[in-house]
Motif scaffolding. Structure first.
Motif, PDB file in Angstrom:
ATOM      1  N   LEU A  19       0.831  -1.202   0.000  1.00 50.04           N
ATOM      2  CA  LEU A  19       0.000   0.000   0.000  1.00 50.04           C
ATOM      3  C   LEU A  19       0.872   1.262   0.000  1.00 50.04           C
ATOM      4  O   LEU A  19       0.614   2.219  -0.737  1.00 50.04           O
ATOM      5  CB  LEU A  19      -0.908  -0.015   1.239  1.00 50.04           C
ATOM      6  N   GLN A 308      -1.712 -15.386   4.499  1.00 55.14           N
ATOM      7  CA  GLN A 308      -1.969 -14.955   3.114  1.00 55.14           C
ATOM      8  C   GLN A 308      -0.852 -15.403   2.169  1.00 55.14           C
ATOM      9  O   GLN A 308      -1.095 -15.805   1.036  1.00 55.14           O
ATOM     10  CB  GLN A 308      -2.077 -13.420   3.048  1.00 55.14           C
ATOM     11  N   VAL A 362      13.500  -9.580   9.939  1.00 54.98           N
ATOM     12  CA  VAL A 362      13.547  -8.115  10.096  1.00 54.98           C
ATOM     13  C   VAL A 362      12.751  -7.439   8.988  1.00 54.98           C
ATOM     14  O   VAL A 362      12.545  -8.008   7.909  1.00 54.98           O
ATOM     15  CB  VAL A 362      14.991  -7.585  10.002  1.00 54.98           C
ATOM     16  N   ALA A 368      16.016  -5.791   1.518  1.00 51.59           N
ATOM     17  CA  ALA A 368      15.070  -6.271   0.492  1.00 51.59           C
ATOM     18  C   ALA A 368      15.657  -6.052  -0.908  1.00 51.59           C
ATOM     19  O   ALA A 368      15.537  -6.915  -1.783  1.00 51.59           O
ATOM     20  CB  ALA A 368      13.719  -5.560   0.632  1.00 51.59           C
TER      21      ALA A 368
HETATM   22  P1  ADP Z   1       1.790  -6.890   0.749  1.00 46.89           P
HETATM   23  O1  ADP Z   1       1.416  -5.464   0.538  1.00 46.89           O
HETATM   24  O2  ADP Z   1       0.632  -7.815   0.794  1.00 46.89           O
HETATM   25  O3  ADP Z   1       2.703  -7.088   1.895  1.00 46.89           O
HETATM   26  P2  ADP Z   1       3.254  -6.581  -1.780  1.00 46.89           P
HETATM   27  O4  ADP Z   1       4.021  -7.582  -2.562  1.00 46.89           O
HETATM   28  O5  ADP Z   1       2.285  -5.763  -2.505  1.00 46.89           O
HETATM   29  O6  ADP Z   1       2.594  -7.376  -0.557  1.00 46.89           O
HETATM   30  O7  ADP Z   1       4.233  -5.527  -1.122  1.00 46.89           O
HETATM   31  C1  ADP Z   1       5.164  -5.862  -0.164  1.00 46.89           C
HETATM   32  C2  ADP Z   1       6.143  -4.716  -0.039  1.00 46.89           C
HETATM   33  O8  ADP Z   1       6.738  -4.780   1.245  1.00 46.89           O
HETATM   34  C3  ADP Z   1       7.278  -4.778  -1.032  1.00 46.89           C
HETATM   35  O9  ADP Z   1       7.769  -3.475  -1.263  1.00 46.89           O
HETATM   36  C4  ADP Z   1       8.317  -5.618  -0.268  1.00 46.89           C
HETATM   37  O10 ADP Z   1       9.616  -5.406  -0.733  1.00 46.89           O
HETATM   38  C5  ADP Z   1       8.124  -5.073   1.114  1.00 46.89           C
HETATM   39  N1  ADP Z   1       8.502  -5.969   2.204  1.00 46.89           N
HETATM   40  C6  ADP Z   1       7.827  -7.042   2.676  1.00 46.89           C
HETATM   41  N2  ADP Z   1       8.474  -7.580   3.726  1.00 46.89           N
HETATM   42  C7  ADP Z   1       9.575  -6.829   3.915  1.00 46.89           C
HETATM   43  C8  ADP Z   1      10.652  -6.867   4.861  1.00 46.89           C
HETATM   44  N3  ADP Z   1      10.708  -7.797   5.804  1.00 46.89           N
HETATM   45  N4  ADP Z   1      11.604  -5.912   4.764  1.00 46.89           N
HETATM   46  C9  ADP Z   1      11.547  -4.973   3.798  1.00 46.89           C
HETATM   47  N5  ADP Z   1      10.572  -4.889   2.887  1.00 46.89           N
HETATM   48  C10 ADP Z   1       9.587  -5.796   2.951  1.00 46.89           C
END
Ligand code: ADP
Ligand code: GLC
Length: 495
Positions: A19, A308, A362, A368
């Motif tokens: 989001l 999910q 983390v 990431a």
């Molecule tokens: P959701 O919004 O359902 O979590 P999305 O794939 O749309 O799934 O977006 C996930 C976002 O959050 C991406 O930008 C992803 O890189 C980031 N993300 C998820 N987990 C982590 C984490 N542990 N550390 C850094 N970024 C994360």
């Protein structure tokens, strides 16, 4: 076209998931398409700190339990998009996660916290708070901002068209019916045809019932949520909205996610000069304490650890990935946090196979990027996925996605079946049933393709050439806005 976006998160200030990435990129894409865009955000500490030279628009006094509410207007420091901030220290001046208290439970006053956000958004849309700027369209995101749709529908002077985007139907903003009176809305809304949902008060339903148009973030998820299997109890409400519901695919912010210019990764690379990816892989293996082995296929997960995301399937398929006849010899790197049971299981897997499985529990934006760049393949085995951004970033980074055929994953990855490999369209691997066996089979296919360097390279390059642009999404949103902006005919809805 003046457009006001109401949301609780915006990258890079407050982010719990995709989001925030959407709110970090869509406004600029809409501006490039000619719109005049502003955001309205809750005054969480990081948001107040991230706004350049905020000015007071108006003092709202005491509201929603807060002794003082001030509406400020400034610009997001990183991209200069204009943003209103609802400064209400009593409700928002809290560290950490925007929705959850330090004990992991919801903040007990989330109804007031996000009711206020919707109330302010709706009154801005009615032209009552800022005499200098009245939007043509109010665009609310997820349950956090959904009440804006109910307030707008109950307020006849509102001329703005209202769009509501579902980023995830599973999070609905459910509260005690008894707290309804805190919202200052007419009690006729408190019926099953309104905001009531099985004896509770549903913020999500405010968006679903009272927005002129409803969007979600992929065409397949738009169809899925009209079914019992994916509708989270709201499929009937969604079906009743018929063609008011549509899917608009998210994009990738190329200023943040681009391996050619990414300063967070070990070496830049691109589809024309892909060699840096091998350096990124070696650096990641070293950083994570994995065997530094160019020939071992490295699978990664970057995800919230929730049911999910289907990551229990990865745990169950792990023996096949590590020691299976076909997929054996692979490595797994997992980054994420959330469900304690999943955290523990992945930590345990890493402890058992230290040179082949690494776990980082983390939330770390820079890590990431290193994971996306260093891995060979990205696992997204979600049970449901409204859009999914990590597989889009993976494609961009030449990291071949292995995904479940569901929601936005099905819309963005082309499975390497025989026909797609032959005609060069394949970009990843897809499996159907949410079972460890089906995932293990997709993993075996991926490892077997990895062992054929020419084939793997074709998959990588085809993925890197995909263009999931925010410009395309912005064009579709603009068309939708035009249908419902003041004066347009196709608007019939009031509470
Ligand atoms: P959701 O919004 O359902 O979590 P999305 O794939 O749309 O799934 O977006 C996930 C976002 O959050 C991406 O930008 C992803 O890189 C980031 N993300 C998820 N987990 C982590 C984490 N542990 N550390 C850094 N970024 C994360
Ligand atoms: C939600 C969904 C995810 C989507 C993101 C941005 O968090 O779970 O699939 O990509 O919103 O729209």
């Amino acid at each position: 076209m003046k457009v006001l976006h109401a949301a609780a998160e915006v990258y890079p200030l407050v982010k719990t998931g995709g989001l925030a990435d959407v709110l970090g990129a869509l406004p600029e894409a809409l501006m490039a398409a000619g719109a005049d865009v502003r955001l309205v955000l809750p005054g969480l500490p990081a948001i107040l700190e991230g706004i350049d030279s905020p000015k007071v628009v108006c003092e709202l006094g005491a509201a929603f339990g807060a002794g003082r509410v001030t509406l400020r207007l400034g610009r997001l420091a990183h991209n200069q998009v204009a943003a209103y901030v609802v400064d209400a220290p009593y409700l928002y001046q809290r560290p950490g996660n925007p929705y959850l208290a330090p004990d992991g439970g919801e903040w007990l006053d989330n109804l007031q916290r996000f009711g206020l956000l919707g109330w302010v958004a709706a009154h801005l849309a009615a032209g009552e708070l800022d005499p200098d700027w009245t939007p043509d369209v109010l665009h609310a995101h997820d349950w956090h901002a959904a009440m804006a749709c109910a307030y707008a529908a109950c307020h006849p002077p509102t001329r703005a068209g209202v769009v509501y985007t579902i980023h995830n139907l599973a999070y609905q903003g459910l509260f005690d019916l008894g707290d309804f009176s805190l919202l200052g809305l007419p009690s006729r809304l408190l019926v099953p045809g309104g905001l009531e949902f099985h004896g509770q008060l549903s913020f999500m339903k405010a968006g679903l019932k009272y927005a002129h148009r409803i969007t979600t973030v992929s065409p397949t998820y738009a169809a899925e949520i009209a079914t019992d299997a994916f509708g989270c109890g709201l499929d009937g409400v969604i079906r009743a909205r018929g063609s008011d519901v549509s899917g608009i695919l998210n994009g990738v912010d190329g200023t943040v996610w681009n391996p050619a210019s990414d300063r967070l990764i070990a070496a830049p690379y691109s589809d024309r000069a892909p060699d840096g990816k091998a350096l990124c892989k070696a650096a990641l293996q070293q950083e994570l304490g994995l065997a530094v082995d160019a020939s071992a296929p490295l699978f990664a997960v970057v995800s919230r650890l929730t049911s999910q995301k289907g990551l229990d399937l990865v745990l169950d398929a792990l023996p096949a990935l590590l020691d299976g006849a076909v997929a054996g010899g692979a490595q797994l790197a997992v980054q994420g946090n959330g469900d304690p049971a999943l955290e523990m299981a992945f930590a345990q897997a890493a402890a058992t196979h230290p040179s082949r499985v690494a776990t980082r529990l983390v939330y770390d934006e820079a890590l990431a990027h290193r994971m996306l760049a260093g891995a060979d393949a990205m696992l997204v085995p979600s049970r449901f996925e409204p859009c999914g951004l990590t597989q889009l970033y993976a494609l961009r980074y030449g990291t071949v996605p292995v995904v479940r055929r569901v929601g936005g994953l099905a819309d963005t990855v082309v499975d390497a079946d025989e026909a797609a490999v032959l005609d060069g369209r394949a970009t990843g691997f897809m499996f159907g049933p949410a079972t460890p066996a089906a995932l293990a089979q997709a993993l075996a296919q991926a490892v077997s393709a990895y062992r054929q360097p020419a084939l793997w390279r074709r998959l990588m390059l085809r993925g890197m050439a995909q263009n999931f642009s925010w410009a395309a999404a912005a064009g579709q949103y603009m068309a939708l806005y035009r249908e419902i902006s003041p004066g347009a005919e196709a608007r019939t809805l009031s509470a």
